[in-house]
Design an enzyme around this catalytic site. Sequence first.
Site, mmCIF file in Angstrom:
data_model
loop_
_atom_site.group_PDB
_atom_site.id
_atom_site.type_symbol
_atom_site.label_atom_id
_atom_site.label_comp_id
_atom_site.label_asym_id
_atom_site.label_seq_id
_atom_site.Cartn_x
_atom_site.Cartn_y
_atom_site.Cartn_z
ATOM 1 N N GLY A 19 0.820 -1.200 0.000
ATOM 2 C CA GLY A 19 0.000 0.000 0.000
ATOM 3 C C GLY A 19 0.852 1.248 0.000
ATOM 4 O O GLY A 19 2.004 1.238 -0.418
ATOM 5 N N CYS A 20 0.278 2.306 0.482
ATOM 6 C CA CYS A 20 0.965 3.596 0.524
ATOM 7 C C CYS A 20 2.238 3.497 1.348
ATOM 8 O O CYS A 20 2.216 3.044 2.490
ATOM 9 C CB CYS A 20 0.021 4.627 1.144
ATOM 10 S SG CYS A 20 0.816 6.191 1.513
ATOM 11 N N PHE A 21 3.351 3.945 0.785
ATOM 12 C CA PHE A 21 4.616 3.799 1.513
ATOM 13 C C PHE A 21 4.707 4.686 2.740
ATOM 14 O O PHE A 21 5.488 4.428 3.638
ATOM 15 C CB PHE A 21 5.847 3.920 0.621
ATOM 16 C CG PHE A 21 5.953 5.129 -0.281
ATOM 17 C CD1 PHE A 21 5.551 6.392 0.086
ATOM 18 C CD2 PHE A 21 6.518 4.964 -1.537
ATOM 19 C CE1 PHE A 21 5.691 7.481 -0.756
ATOM 20 C CE2 PHE A 21 6.674 6.051 -2.396
ATOM 21 C CZ PHE A 21 6.249 7.306 -2.003
ATOM 22 N N TRP A 22 3.912 5.722 2.819
ATOM 23 C CA TRP A 22 3.928 6.560 4.025
ATOM 24 C C TRP A 22 3.460 5.743 5.233
ATOM 25 O O TRP A 22 4.010 5.859 6.318
ATOM 26 C CB TRP A 22 3.025 7.775 3.878
ATOM 27 C CG TRP A 22 3.457 8.777 2.858
ATOM 28 C CD1 TRP A 22 4.695 8.911 2.271
ATOM 29 C CD2 TRP A 22 2.660 9.804 2.297
ATOM 30 N NE1 TRP A 22 4.695 9.956 1.395
ATOM 31 C CE2 TRP A 22 3.456 10.530 1.386
ATOM 32 C CE3 TRP A 22 1.331 10.185 2.479
ATOM 33 C CZ2 TRP A 22 2.972 11.614 0.666
ATOM 34 C CZ3 TRP A 22 0.852 11.270 1.755
ATOM 35 C CH2 TRP A 22 1.668 11.974 0.865
ATOM 36 N N CYS A 23 2.437 4.913 5.022
ATOM 37 C CA CYS A 23 1.901 4.082 6.110
ATOM 38 C C CYS A 23 2.885 2.983 6.498
ATOM 39 O O CYS A 23 3.146 2.767 7.681
ATOM 40 C CB CYS A 23 0.591 3.428 5.684
ATOM 41 S SG CYS A 23 -0.750 4.571 5.321
#
Length: 181
Positions: free
Chosen positions: A11-15
């Site tokens: 998923g989103c790499f920030w998470c």
Amino acid sequence: MNIQKITFGNGCFWCTEAIFQHLKGVISVASGYAGGHTPNPTYMEICNGKTGHAEVIAVEYDADIISFDELLLVFFKTHNPTMLNRQGNDVGTQYRSAIFYHTDEQKQQAEAMVKKLTDERVFEKPIVTEITPMGEFYKADDHHQNYYNDNPMKPYCAFVIQPKLNKFVKEFTDKIKPELL
């Protein structure tokens, strides 16, 4: 120290960066892109889904402190590996569930973990995680690195990342770096 590398797309790499930064034994986490066909892609190119890349985190860890199987459990339990090209509201091939292995041993362990989780019926639907050899890693721009830690008050961090971190800390308390508890 027994330094190893693995690259995860979940998923989103920030998470995912925020989650893996909290683990004992993890030395570094870099957000970037892997698994595509366009050299040196930009974030905007990734977002349009036409480069074939996934948003990934490159994890460097000390295998004497945290095992690859432990990393795999965190990987599988902190995203939905049964969703094809989607995590939450993030939709597209760039958000696919993927393990980009660096060694044949990692490939075998990842395949064994998928089989174990499937046999134990941990998820209601089949796991669709791609297990593929690591190719080129393209590091995302600096403002994408350490995103949650640098921007905790931004709405995405507060409403998307923080709840994931809370769930992660609750389930993996014994694996969290003590200074982050």
